[in-house]
Design an enzyme around this catalytic site. Sequence first.
Site, PDB file in Angstrom:
ATOM      1  N   CYS A  92       0.828  -1.214   0.000  1.00 28.59           N
ATOM      2  CA  CYS A  92       0.000   0.000   0.000  1.00 28.59           C
ATOM      3  C   CYS A  92       0.859   1.260   0.000  1.00 28.59           C
ATOM      4  O   CYS A  92       0.497   2.270  -0.628  1.00 28.59           O
ATOM      5  CB  CYS A  92      -0.960   0.012   1.184  1.00 28.59           C
ATOM      6  SG  CYS A  92      -0.179  -0.082   2.815  1.00 28.59           S
ATOM      7  N   HIS A 260      -2.505   1.191   7.516  1.00 28.31           N
ATOM      8  CA  HIS A 260      -2.652   1.279   6.060  1.00 28.31           C
ATOM      9  C   HIS A 260      -2.178   2.649   5.585  1.00 28.31           C
ATOM     10  O   HIS A 260      -2.396   3.668   6.249  1.00 28.31           O
ATOM     11  CB  HIS A 260      -4.121   1.071   5.707  1.00 28.31           C
ATOM     12  CG  HIS A 260      -4.396   0.864   4.253  1.00 28.31           C
ATOM     13  ND1 HIS A 260      -3.745  -0.074   3.496  1.00 28.31           N
ATOM     14  CD2 HIS A 260      -5.281   1.483   3.412  1.00 28.31           C
ATOM     15  CE1 HIS A 260      -4.217  -0.047   2.261  1.00 28.31           C
ATOM     16  NE2 HIS A 260      -5.138   0.904   2.176  1.00 28.31           N
ATOM     17  N   ASN A 280      -7.441   5.969  -0.720  1.00 23.19           N
ATOM     18  CA  ASN A 280      -7.119   4.597  -0.363  1.00 23.19           C
ATOM     19  C   ASN A 280      -6.633   3.899  -1.630  1.00 23.19           C
ATOM     20  O   ASN A 280      -7.351   3.855  -2.635  1.00 23.19           O
ATOM     21  CB  ASN A 280      -8.378   3.900   0.174  1.00 23.19           C
ATOM     22  CG  ASN A 280      -8.105   2.483   0.659  1.00 23.19           C
ATOM     23  OD1 ASN A 280      -7.083   1.880   0.339  1.00 23.19           O
ATOM     24  ND2 ASN A 280      -9.035   1.930   1.425  1.00 23.19           N
TER      25      ASN A 280
END
Length: 582
Positions: A92, A260, A280
């Site tokens: 990520c 994250h 995201n």
Amino acid sequence: MDQRLSEHEVKVLRATSTINKYTYVPFIPADVNEPMVFATGFTDPETRSMKLSPKQRAAFVAYKRASEIMKDPQIIVDLDCAHLRQTVVSDCSFVSSCAVAAQYEKKFNKPLISSIIYPQRNGKPAYNPHGKYMIKLIMNGITRKVIIDDYLPYGRSQLLCSYSNIPNELWVSLLEKAYMKMMGGYDFPGSNSNTDLHALTGWIPERLTLTDKDEFNESNSNQHFDRLMERFYNGHCLITAVTGKMSDSEENRTGLIDSHCYAVIDMKKLGELRLLKLKNPWCHIRWKGNFSVNDKNNWTPRLQEALKFDPQSAAAKDDGVFWIDYKSLIHFFGVLYINWDPKLFRFQHEFHDLWSAGQGPIRDLFSCSDNPQYYLEVNNALEKAAVWILLTRHITEIDDFANNKEYIALNIYNGGEKIYIPFFEEPIMNGVRINSNHFLGKLLLTKKDVHKFSLVVVQEKAEWKGKTAGGCGKYNMETVKDNPIFHVTLNPDSDDHGLIVFLRAPREYSIGMDFFQVSSVRGKTYASKNSGDYRKGTTMLRLNHLPAGTYGIRPMTYRPGVEGPFFLDFECTSEPSIKRVQ
């Protein structure tokens, strides 16, 4: 910066050119002419042997060339952060890094992404029907070239890697493949966007820890935001944000993901209201709190007009993009990673050095005379001048990311003299040791003068603490296995090594150590040994006729629960490789 390398620096850079089994040579201007045409198409055997992530393995069908997956493949169609999608690789931070770099290039028309992908045509990355690509990545002190092919992991109906939502756009899949190759495979344990963006762009990494009340608190939090927003709009920095630890119930309630990384793609200040726009990298699942798309209270018509944002339209499709207020970000996020344009600094200098394993900064509690130290002189002719010092530790194994136990920092002292006893003089900057491969030290000079500094590299000291204060087997057989363990690997050319191991600790501690064989190059066994009676403050082991291989050393106190620092020193008939494994 035009700076020739010394012979010593070339040796340092060569020593860390082999990363996760493969060698990555420095990129030179002549490499733009790298051969790219092949009669039968190019296949890179190194990338075909890359390990897949568990989720990839579960869905994997075959590797397919870009031309088998898409019509009219192109490297870049529309370089926009909105198109990037992370899937089944735990990267990520890398995908968020690609997102902010792509957004920057599109907004400021300065090539960050398009300048590192080859072949090129008219200054832009070009699709190669022969399947070979060269990617420029900065790793271990220098820009290196990474060769890949365009075979991508494929499932039943889709790519099993990060990709662009534009069906024929390749750049993010190729960059990810090159980075994963260098990092050891698609089974990548994850890194942070300071590291990833530095590899992609060379921009200077800074870490702002939102949970560190000395660094970030109520009195300066708004100053941090205002500084970053100004620099963000001037094109001086790239920013990502990482959530802290979250339970399943917190994830469901907030719409945020545990630990994250999100791309920061906009910042706004309206009066005292401070907002950030985040993406995201999954391209779905977004914030549910204040200023989310379903927030009926805070999205006034005036605010919607100011931000050119319609929450009702945004709610119709979850693309993972959302606004969040600064207070909520501080509450739920742990770190902001900022990478700064090095062109902000008019004067730059870099050099490359090394220290031997088991020596220097790892044992600097009482003396730092063996630590790497550097003299810095700054002739400041301005009212104010910023001096930034970036310390970068080279990484050569994927395990260094998965189980990073190396903590580095810089201590900076006035005067420019060598420092022998660290507590005799207070440093003007006492670096907090972090388990990252980058540490940034910052000075602000406010006086026109010649300033002299001593830069001292420091590293985490080994210690018994908490569970690792396991005590000895004579006292407790259950906890002895929890003590720290170090692996020493001896040169494979000989089966007759000599090794002396010294263990030191505070003199009131009764200490000892076990020595045991882990593996042998030629299957020769060596009986386990120990240092004998537990002694106060210092003990040693002398070992002769050691066959080539790897050995474990377990330092311990007599009683469990005794916490404190210890130091291991090694003398060997050849240069050993030493690392902590527990």
